[in-house]
Scaffold this active site. Sequence first.
Site, PDB file in Angstrom:
ATOM      1  CD  GLU A 177      -0.535  -0.277 -11.614  1.00 25.41           C
ATOM      2  OE1 GLU A 177      -1.295  -1.097 -11.723  1.00 25.41           O
ATOM      3  OE2 GLU A 177      -0.255   0.095 -10.370  1.00 25.41           O
ATOM      4  CE  LYS A 199       2.276   8.939  -6.817  1.00 26.66           C
ATOM      5  NZ  LYS A 199       1.553   9.960  -6.404  1.00 26.66           N
ATOM      6  NE  ARG A 236      -3.711   2.876  -2.286  1.00 27.19           N
ATOM      7  CZ  ARG A 236      -2.604   2.410  -1.680  1.00 27.19           C
ATOM      8  NH1 ARG A 236      -1.604   3.495  -1.236  1.00 27.19           N
ATOM      9  NH2 ARG A 236      -2.148   1.199  -1.677  1.00 27.19           N
ATOM     10  NE  ARG A 256      -1.484   7.425   2.527  1.00 23.44           N
ATOM     11  CZ  ARG A 256      -0.360   7.815   1.981  1.00 23.44           C
ATOM     12  NH1 ARG A 256      -0.598   8.249   0.683  1.00 23.44           N
ATOM     13  NH2 ARG A 256       0.910   7.752   2.547  1.00 23.44           N
ATOM     14  NE  ARG A 260       6.104   6.315   3.642  1.00 23.11           N
ATOM     15  CZ  ARG A 260       5.275   6.708   2.606  1.00 23.11           C
ATOM     16  NH1 ARG A 260       5.333   6.828   1.425  1.00 23.11           N
ATOM     17  NH2 ARG A 260       4.044   7.201   3.248  1.00 23.11           N
TER      18      ARG A 260
HETATM   19  P1  AMP Z   1       2.278   9.548  -2.337  1.00 21.37           P
HETATM   20  O1  AMP Z   1       0.911   9.972  -1.870  1.00 21.37           O
HETATM   21  O2  AMP Z   1       2.996  10.631  -3.241  1.00 21.37           O
HETATM   22  O3  AMP Z   1       3.208   8.795  -1.527  1.00 21.37           O
HETATM   23  O4  AMP Z   1       2.112   8.354  -3.452  1.00 21.37           O
HETATM   24  C1  AMP Z   1       1.655   7.075  -3.414  1.00 21.37           C
HETATM   25  C2  AMP Z   1      -0.089   7.185  -3.531  1.00 21.37           C
HETATM   26  O5  AMP Z   1      -0.141   7.484  -4.857  1.00 21.37           O
HETATM   27  C3  AMP Z   1      -0.664   6.044  -3.241  1.00 21.37           C
HETATM   28  O6  AMP Z   1      -1.040   6.027  -1.878  1.00 21.37           O
HETATM   29  C4  AMP Z   1      -2.006   6.217  -4.235  1.00 21.37           C
HETATM   30  O7  AMP Z   1      -2.848   6.872  -3.393  1.00 21.37           O
HETATM   31  C5  AMP Z   1      -1.317   6.894  -5.381  1.00 21.37           C
HETATM   32  N1  AMP Z   1      -1.360   6.057  -6.506  1.00 21.37           N
HETATM   33  C6  AMP Z   1      -1.903   6.673  -7.597  1.00 21.37           C
HETATM   34  N2  AMP Z   1      -1.803   5.992  -8.562  1.00 21.37           N
HETATM   35  C7  AMP Z   1      -1.268   4.803  -8.213  1.00 21.37           C
HETATM   36  C8  AMP Z   1      -0.886   3.379  -8.548  1.00 21.37           C
HETATM   37  N3  AMP Z   1      -1.140   3.145  -9.978  1.00 21.37           N
HETATM   38  N4  AMP Z   1      -0.358   2.453  -7.898  1.00 21.37           N
HETATM   39  C9  AMP Z   1      -0.249   2.804  -6.643  1.00 21.37           C
HETATM   40  N5  AMP Z   1      -0.540   3.893  -5.904  1.00 21.37           N
HETATM   41  C10 AMP Z   1      -0.959   4.783  -6.882  1.00 21.37           C
END
Ligand code: AMP
Length: 584
Positions: A264, A266, A271, A291, A449
């Site tokens: 998918e 990102k 969130r 979140r 996680r």
């Molecule tokens: P990080 O904040 O860098 O740990 O990355 C994870 C976050 O990416 C998730 O908590 C979501 O807020 C965001 N995110 C964006 N697109 C997606 C997706 N397609 N699936 C899951 N998380 C996503």
Amino acid sequence: MEFATFADRAGTIDDEAADLEIVAHVRDLLADAGDDTDEGAEPQTLELVARFAQGRVFPAWDSTTLDIGPSACYEAIARAAGTNIGADDVEERLADVGEIGDVAASYDFGGQQGLSAYAGGGTDGGGDDLTVREVYETLAELAHAEGSGSQDRKVDLLFGLFNRCSSEEARYLARIVLSEMRIGVGEGTVRDAIAAAFDVPEDRVERALQVSNDYGRVARIARDEGREGLDAMDLEVGRPVQAMLAQAGTVTDALEEWEEAAVEWKYDGARIQLHYEPGGSESAETRVFSRNMEEVTDALPEVVEFAEDTLEGPVILDGEVVAIDEDGSPLPFQEVLKRFRRKHDVAKARENVTVRPVFFDCLHADGEDLLAEPLTTRHDRLRSVLAGSDAESREAVDPTADEAVEGLSLLWRTDDPDEIESIDADALEAGHEGIMLKDPDSTYSPGRRGKHWRKRKPDVETLDCVVTGAEWGEGRRATFLGTFELSVRDGNDLETVGKVATGITDDKLAELTELLERHITAEDGQDVDLEPAVVFEVGYEEIQTSPTYSSGYALRFPRFQGVRHDKDPADADSLERVERLRAE
Ligand code: AMP
């Protein structure tokens, strides 16, 4: 249970270093909380004790906060400590000892009987012992105090509590009020303690905690209804669930571990978890949580409108809210933040930055919990929830095609690294952060996680490589040079390390073709040799040894980052650097 008993037990736990012993103490604490079902008081003491042990006053799903700052707490402590003591004295002691519990415990409370009229809230019980319930009820009253004078009222209520505390009670009251319990009781501890106290399997407790986010309630149901009761606990629309989290990972690992990957984009936003219940319960039809499970509904009217226009049945959806410009292109994450927690002038903020939700998961639909379903099933369900009655006709469409369902994340299933590369390139080109790789068969694990969701690691280092060859493209791209051969310096020679074909838009290809065409020295079919003249900056996932390229190394998943117009081939990276990076 008396609050003194709780404080005493908390003290024992605080002094204990061994995890297993801590679990045993919490188990006993829960087992001894007593059953006040007959009194009909809600929540029951057991629930409160389970929360207090973690330093919580309200369940994790509940956005209610005490909304009282440290200085108000210092003031309450000072007042209860005596007429000659001021908040500045509390602050000085805090600077000395560094911890509010120790500070609170250093005073002698209870001498301010004459002032206990301030306390109100039924806490002026004339010398009786403070109970866990009284502490909770007063803190709940404090949390709900609103309007003018509410800060003073909060201080008064807290003063009333401290005034009835012994030193040890004050220690833990202060810590609970300031969310600094820190006695080593984490979520896992409470889970294990509930299982041990009421003889129920840990994994059932874990599942119940995941769906309810309420340690107190799970403890109570474990005690009163056992395993069956826990298994019967479901998600509730309106109560946020902890978000499943991702860890960093590579395409290589994902494809090695799973037969295929769900890929998918990102999305670069914040969130959100959307809860929608048509007809609404006692609260709103639509509620949106962050979140961290804080309620952000009022800050995001676009999401509420989207839900009300699109959804039919009750659902819990997981997604991202992104800020967009007038053309619908994503804006940087900072722009989302400007909107996210905004409490005032939302309408005005909305004029400056518009947000739009994209959902990538469905935890509950039409009375059915989907946490235990595989990702692909949940995503299909999400599609039908968002597409409504048109769902069937949209089942197999190319996710990027115009017919893609509004608000639905794009999801591809593939085992082809090149396809993943091009999805990544498209994501970056569309202004998103890159890609997420997900195990298509994985269940939804709240708060975890895990390895089932991986955000593709951003390239840690890039290499500046000389372009020494290229290939003409095919079809629509026949007039463009497409795949570029990359080399690094080795003394006066150049040795190949790989080929890059991804991360490049059509416009960019046209530009690169124009730049490189004049350096062509030989052509053989689609292949061209180039005199060393242009330097590309390339990202990659890792460096492997390889017989394919003359350097003996190959870049895994090389990605074009840009032309280093400022560099000549003599300034490009060396084989030595490649070897060093590989060794790191
Ligand atoms: P990080 O904040 O860098 O740990 O990355 C994870 C976050 O990416 C998730 O908590 C979501 O807020 C965001 N995110 C964006 N697109 C997606 C997706 N397609 N699936 C899951 N998380 C996503």
